[in-house]
Design a protein around this motif. Sequence first.
Motif, PDB file in Angstrom:
ATOM      1  N   SER A   1       0.829  -1.208   0.000  1.00 42.13           N
ATOM      2  CA  SER A   1       0.000   0.000   0.000  1.00 42.13           C
ATOM      3  C   SER A   1       0.865   1.261   0.000  1.00 42.13           C
ATOM      4  O   SER A   1       2.072   1.196   0.221  1.00 42.13           O
ATOM      5  CB  SER A   1      -0.923  -0.008   1.223  1.00 42.13           C
ATOM      6  N   ARG A   2       0.187   2.379  -0.244  1.00 38.48           N
ATOM      7  CA  ARG A   2       0.851   3.691  -0.243  1.00 38.48           C
ATOM      8  C   ARG A   2       0.172   4.580   0.790  1.00 38.48           C
ATOM      9  O   ARG A   2      -1.058   4.575   0.909  1.00 38.48           O
ATOM     10  CB  ARG A   2       0.705   4.371  -1.603  1.00 38.48           C
ATOM     11  N   LEU A   3       0.961   5.365   1.489  1.00 37.32           N
ATOM     12  CA  LEU A   3       0.411   6.288   2.475  1.00 37.32           C
ATOM     13  C   LEU A   3      -0.423   7.364   1.795  1.00 37.32           C
ATOM     14  O   LEU A   3       0.005   7.975   0.819  1.00 37.32           O
ATOM     15  CB  LEU A   3       1.543   6.935   3.282  1.00 37.32           C
ATOM     16  N   VAL A   4      -1.628   7.567   2.321  1.00 39.40           N
ATOM     17  CA  VAL A   4      -2.501   8.643   1.856  1.00 39.40           C
ATOM     18  C   VAL A   4      -2.411   9.804   2.837  1.00 39.40           C
ATOM     19  O   VAL A   4      -2.167  10.949   2.461  1.00 39.40           O
ATOM     20  CB  VAL A   4      -3.968   8.164   1.734  1.00 39.40           C
ATOM     21  N   SER A   5      -2.608   9.502   4.134  1.00 36.53           N
ATOM     22  CA  SER A   5      -2.635  10.549   5.155  1.00 36.53           C
ATOM     23  C   SER A   5      -2.534   9.904   6.533  1.00 36.53           C
ATOM     24  O   SER A   5      -2.815   8.707   6.690  1.00 36.53           O
ATOM     25  CB  SER A   5      -3.949  11.334   5.050  1.00 36.53           C
ATOM     26  N   ILE A   6      -2.168  10.712   7.500  1.00 35.15           N
ATOM     27  CA  ILE A   6      -2.250  10.315   8.899  1.00 35.15           C
ATOM     28  C   ILE A   6      -3.476  11.015   9.462  1.00 35.15           C
ATOM     29  O   ILE A   6      -3.571  12.246   9.429  1.00 35.15           O
ATOM     30  CB  ILE A   6      -0.995  10.733   9.695  1.00 35.15           C
ATOM     31  N   LEU A   7      -4.427  10.230   9.948  1.00 36.91           N
ATOM     32  CA  LEU A   7      -5.647  10.783  10.542  1.00 36.91           C
ATOM     33  C   LEU A   7      -5.428  10.892  12.048  1.00 36.91           C
ATOM     34  O   LEU A   7      -4.310  10.760  12.529  1.00 36.91           O
ATOM     35  CB  LEU A   7      -6.828   9.889  10.189  1.00 36.91           C
ATOM     36  N   GLY A   8      -6.462  11.110  12.813  1.00 35.21           N
ATOM     37  CA  GLY A   8      -6.316  11.226  14.260  1.00 35.21           C
ATOM     38  C   GLY A   8      -5.791   9.970  14.923  1.00 35.21           C
ATOM     39  O   GLY A   8      -4.920  10.013  15.780  1.00 35.21           O
ATOM     40  N   LEU A   9      -6.299   8.825  14.522  1.00 39.47           N
ATOM     41  CA  LEU A   9      -5.898   7.533  15.080  1.00 39.47           C
ATOM     42  C   LEU A   9      -5.118   6.699  14.080  1.00 39.47           C
ATOM     43  O   LEU A   9      -4.161   6.030  14.440  1.00 39.47           O
ATOM     44  CB  LEU A   9      -7.149   6.745  15.511  1.00 39.47           C
ATOM     45  N   CYS A  10      -5.533   6.733  12.846  1.00 37.42           N
ATOM     46  CA  CYS A  10      -5.067   5.761  11.850  1.00 37.42           C
ATOM     47  C   CYS A  10      -4.148   6.347  10.794  1.00 37.42           C
ATOM     48  O   CYS A  10      -4.259   7.522  10.440  1.00 37.42           O
ATOM     49  CB  CYS A  10      -6.269   5.174  11.102  1.00 37.42           C
ATOM     50  N   GLN A  11      -3.314   5.454  10.259  1.00 32.66           N
ATOM     51  CA  GLN A  11      -2.700   5.708   8.966  1.00 32.66           C
ATOM     52  C   GLN A  11      -3.749   5.323   7.936  1.00 32.66           C
ATOM     53  O   GLN A  11      -4.363   4.256   8.035  1.00 32.66           O
ATOM     54  CB  GLN A  11      -1.466   4.837   8.746  1.00 32.66           C
TER      55      GLN A  11
END
Length: 134
Positions: free
Chosen positions: A14-24
Amino acid sequence: MCGFRLNERLEADSRLVSILGLCQLRLMNDRRWPWLLLIPQRAEAEEIYHLTPLDQTLLTFEAGETARALKRVTDCSKINIGALGNQVRQLHVHVVARNPGDIGWPGPVWGVGNAEPYDTNGANELISAIIKEL
């Protein structure tokens, strides 16, 4: 995030989209389906019940927002959300855009054929669209 380490297979697939509050938030590298992963950044979490009640609530919220963004970007017929963990034990939640007639419809996406990787432009376009909708 103390002690969190992303599973090597999830990172490779997979490819990183964003870092959210809890999750990658990550994009699976398989263009047959717009397919996102939510990976709670908590050490040793394998099941949803391993998360605190607050983190469980945040995971549910992030899954809902991710599903809404994916629906808007793809205009798909159905969003599938699931947390299996049979092959990769690290807790991760799949959010997949589905349409009648896609390969494997109406069955699950797991184990259907071989992944068809995105080209760099295709992945970047989808990632940008998802980020904009979030």
